[in-house]
Design a protein around this motif. Structure first.
Motif, short mmCIF file in Angstrom:
data_model
loop_
_atom_site.label_atom_id
_atom_site.label_comp_id
_atom_site.label_asym_id
_atom_site.label_seq_id
_atom_site.Cartn_x
_atom_site.Cartn_y
_atom_site.Cartn_z
N ASP A 36 0.82 -1.21 0.00
CA ASP A 36 0.00 0.00 0.00
C ASP A 36 0.85 1.26 0.00
O ASP A 36 0.51 2.27 -0.64
N ASN A 37 1.97 1.24 0.72
CA ASN A 37 2.78 2.45 0.88
C ASN A 37 3.76 2.67 -0.26
O ASN A 37 4.41 3.72 -0.32
N VAL A 38 3.87 1.70 -1.16
CA VAL A 38 4.78 1.88 -2.29
C VAL A 38 4.34 3.05 -3.18
O VAL A 38 5.16 3.75 -3.78
N MET A 39 3.03 3.29 -3.23
CA MET A 39 2.50 4.35 -4.09
C MET A 39 3.03 5.73 -3.69
O MET A 39 3.13 6.63 -4.53
N TYR A 40 3.41 5.88 -2.42
CA TYR A 40 3.92 7.18 -1.98
C TYR A 40 5.35 7.44 -2.46
O TYR A 40 5.85 8.56 -2.31
N LEU A 41 6.00 6.43 -3.02
CA LEU A 41 7.34 6.63 -3.56
C LEU A 41 7.31 7.41 -4.86
O LEU A 41 8.33 7.97 -5.27
N GLU A 42 6.15 7.43 -5.52
CA GLU A 42 6.05 8.12 -6.81
C GLU A 42 4.77 8.96 -6.82
O GLU A 42 3.75 8.60 -7.40
N PRO A 43 4.78 10.14 -6.13
CA PRO A 43 3.58 10.98 -6.11
C PRO A 43 3.28 11.56 -7.50
O PRO A 43 4.18 11.85 -8.28
N VAL A 44 1.99 11.70 -7.80
CA VAL A 44 1.55 12.22 -9.09
C VAL A 44 1.22 13.70 -8.94
O VAL A 44 0.38 14.06 -8.12
N PRO A 45 1.88 14.60 -9.70
CA PRO A 45 1.59 16.04 -9.58
C PRO A 45 0.22 16.36 -10.16
O PRO A 45 -0.25 15.69 -11.09
N PRO A 46 -0.44 17.41 -9.65
CA PRO A 46 -1.74 17.81 -10.21
C PRO A 46 -1.57 18.45 -11.57
O PRO A 46 -0.47 18.88 -11.95
N VAL A 181 5.39 2.14 -10.04
CA VAL A 181 4.95 1.54 -8.78
C VAL A 181 4.66 0.05 -8.98
O VAL A 181 4.98 -0.78 -8.13
N PHE A 182 4.05 -0.28 -10.14
CA PHE A 182 3.77 -1.69 -10.42
C PHE A 182 5.06 -2.50 -10.50
O PHE A 182 5.15 -3.60 -9.96
N LEU A 183 6.07 -1.94 -11.18
CA LEU A 183 7.34 -2.65 -11.29
C LEU A 183 8.00 -2.81 -9.92
O LEU A 183 8.62 -3.84 -9.64
N ILE A 184 7.85 -1.79 -9.06
CA ILE A 184 8.40 -1.91 -7.71
C ILE A 184 7.68 -3.02 -6.95
O ILE A 184 8.31 -3.87 -6.30
N ARG A 185 6.34 -3.03 -7.04
CA ARG A 185 5.58 -4.06 -6.36
C ARG A 185 5.90 -5.45 -6.93
O ARG A 185 6.00 -6.43 -6.18
N PHE A 224 -0.51 -13.35 -6.03
CA PHE A 224 -1.73 -13.63 -6.78
C PHE A 224 -2.96 -12.93 -6.22
O PHE A 224 -4.01 -12.96 -6.86
N VAL A 225 -2.89 -12.32 -5.04
CA VAL A 225 -4.04 -11.63 -4.46
C VAL A 225 -3.73 -10.15 -4.20
O VAL A 225 -4.43 -9.27 -4.69
N GLU A 226 -2.68 -9.86 -3.42
CA GLU A 226 -2.40 -8.47 -3.05
C GLU A 226 -1.97 -7.64 -4.25
O GLU A 226 -2.23 -6.44 -4.30
N LEU A 227 -1.33 -8.26 -5.24
CA LEU A 227 -0.85 -7.50 -6.38
C LEU A 227 -1.97 -7.15 -7.35
O LEU A 227 -1.86 -6.20 -8.12
N VAL A 228 -3.09 -7.88 -7.31
CA VAL A 228 -4.16 -7.72 -8.30
C VAL A 228 -4.76 -6.31 -8.31
O VAL A 228 -4.90 -5.70 -9.37
N PRO A 229 -5.15 -5.70 -7.16
CA PRO A 229 -5.79 -4.37 -7.23
C PRO A 229 -4.88 -3.28 -7.77
O PRO A 229 -5.36 -2.22 -8.16
N TYR A 230 -3.57 -3.51 -7.80
CA TYR A 230 -2.64 -2.47 -8.21
C TYR A 230 -2.10 -2.70 -9.61
O TYR A 230 -1.21 -1.97 -10.06
N LEU A 231 -2.64 -3.70 -10.31
CA LEU A 231 -2.15 -3.97 -11.66
C LEU A 231 -2.66 -2.92 -12.63
O LEU A 231 -3.85 -2.61 -12.65
N GLY A 236 -2.58 -7.70 -16.05
CA GLY A 236 -3.12 -9.04 -16.10
C GLY A 236 -2.27 -9.98 -16.92
O GLY A 236 -2.16 -11.17 -16.61
N TYR A 237 -1.63 -9.45 -17.98
CA TYR A 237 -0.75 -10.29 -18.79
C TYR A 237 0.43 -10.79 -17.95
O TYR A 237 0.84 -11.94 -18.06
N VAL A 238 0.96 -9.89 -17.11
CA VAL A 238 2.08 -10.29 -16.26
C VAL A 238 1.62 -11.36 -15.28
O VAL A 238 2.28 -12.40 -15.09
N ARG A 239 0.47 -11.11 -14.65
CA ARG A 239 -0.03 -12.05 -13.64
C ARG A 239 -0.28 -13.42 -14.26
O ARG A 239 0.19 -14.44 -13.75
#
Length: 349
Positions: A36-46, A181-185, A224-231, A236-239
């Motif tokens: 969950d906290n990996v997303m904070y490593l790459e904040p998205v500017p407005p 973030v996906f690659l980090i996860r 196979f479970v925690e990574l799914v919501p962040y794909l 899906g191809y990777v999974r």
């Protein structure tokens, strides 16, 4: 649960499986926090950060100015409408009083009241004029409010036109951040999956197997479970791709293991009875007998047949007689069930 295990050992194995699941649960909770906290490593500017300050500044100021003007016009319009409503009420009240007075005047027909009639009529005219002036003020303020609204709409449209490319740039930046973030996860969960595979291959039956299995459950859940919501859209191809690779590797391992096991079984079945027994575990042999299969070749065997002495498939002795009391007994038990005489059994514990 193996029926050949001791009662205490059976319950301890159940308790250790609980330890494995509890250990996996805590690992899953910790992994969930990390993912969950990996997303904070790459904040998205407005989108506003992608605007040209030289163009955006004046437009933003114009929009704010138009907004202030409209708010003031709305407030002034509310005041003018209120004053118009008061003027309407005053006129209506005066007209009602005047009409009542006229009715009284006709009833009494007193000529001395003509001067008062003229005065009342003049007062009513003043109130009507005041009402018309209030209405004119309302109409004037409505025009001011309409001009402010149109100016705000115009400046807002110009700012939106300038903001549209910035939104597109922000969207692209968000997609880049999602991919990163996906690659980090993926970089966190995929090594866990590989480590779980190595532990399953080499340590699943080791001394600390509850922690090994707990880590395996955690790694499978994380990937196979925690990574799914962040794909992202392509995730899906990777999974599924990784799932296919894992399935192929596991299936290939299972096929090779099966062929090797069959070879070992053929070699074991070719050995003499006494030598073959030294390669078998006591608890495994008893568990297989409880399932009505041969302890050696694992083929179905009818243990209810009173004439059965050897496995009809591999020839290993299944029943013999106690050397002390000659009772017919299981050839794999360590003691005679009738007299308790130790049997000549050389199975591993």
């Amino acid at each position: 649960m193996n029926k050949g295990l001791r009662w205490t050992e059976q319950w301890m194995r159940r308790a250790l499986w609980i330890v494995a699941f509890v250990f996996a649960g805590f690992l899953i909770g910790l992994g969930n926090q990390v993912v969950d906290n990996v997303m904070y490593l790459e904040p998205v500017p407005p989108p506003e950060q992608f605007l040209d300050p030289a163009k955006a500044g004046p437009l933003q100021a114009a929009v704010r100015q138009a907004q202030d003007t409209r708010e003031k016009a709305d407030a002034a319009l509310e005041q003018a409408q209120q004053q118009h409503r008061v003027a309407q009420a005053n006129t209506k009240s005066a007209r009602d009083a005047f009409e009542n007075w006229i009715a009284t005047r006709h009833a009494t027909a007193r000529p001395d009241q003509d001067t008062e009639l003229i005065a009342r009529n003049r007062e009513l005219d003043k109130l009507v004029a005041a009402e018309r002036a209030a209405l004119a003020a309302v109409q004037s303020q409505e025009q001011v409010e309409l001009d402010a609204k149109q100016a705000q709409q115009k400046d807002g449209d110009a700012y939106e036109a300038l903001l549209e490319p910035a939104r597109q740039a922000a969207y692209e930046a968000e997609k880049r951040a999602e991919r990163k973030v996906f690659l980090i996860r993926l970089g966190v969960t995929l090594p866990l999956l590989l480590a779980a595979g190595a532990l399953f291959k080499y340590k699943r039956n080791g001394t600390y197997w509850p922690f090994t299995w707990g880590f395996i459950f955690f790694a499978l859940f994380a990937f196979f479970v925690e990574l799914v919501p962040y794909l992202p859209s392509y995730g899906g191809y990777v999974r599924y791709g990784v799932g296919i690779v894992v399935t192929v590797v596991a299936g290939r391992y299972a096929i090779r293991w099966l062929h090797a096991w069959l070879e070992r079984q053929r070699a074991a079945e070719a050995m003499p009875d006494a030598q073959r027994r030294t390669t078998m575990r006591y608890d495994v042999a008893m568990a297989r007998i409880a399932k009505n299969v041969c302890p050696s070749c694992e083929r179905a065997t009818n243990y209810k047949d009173e004439h059965l002495a050897h496995c009809p498939h591999c020839g290993i002795g299944l029943f013999d007689r106690c050397p002390a009391c000659t009772s017919r007994k299981n050839a794999f038990t360590r003691y005679c069930f009738s007299c308790g005489t130790p049997a000549n059994v050389s199975l591993a514990d």
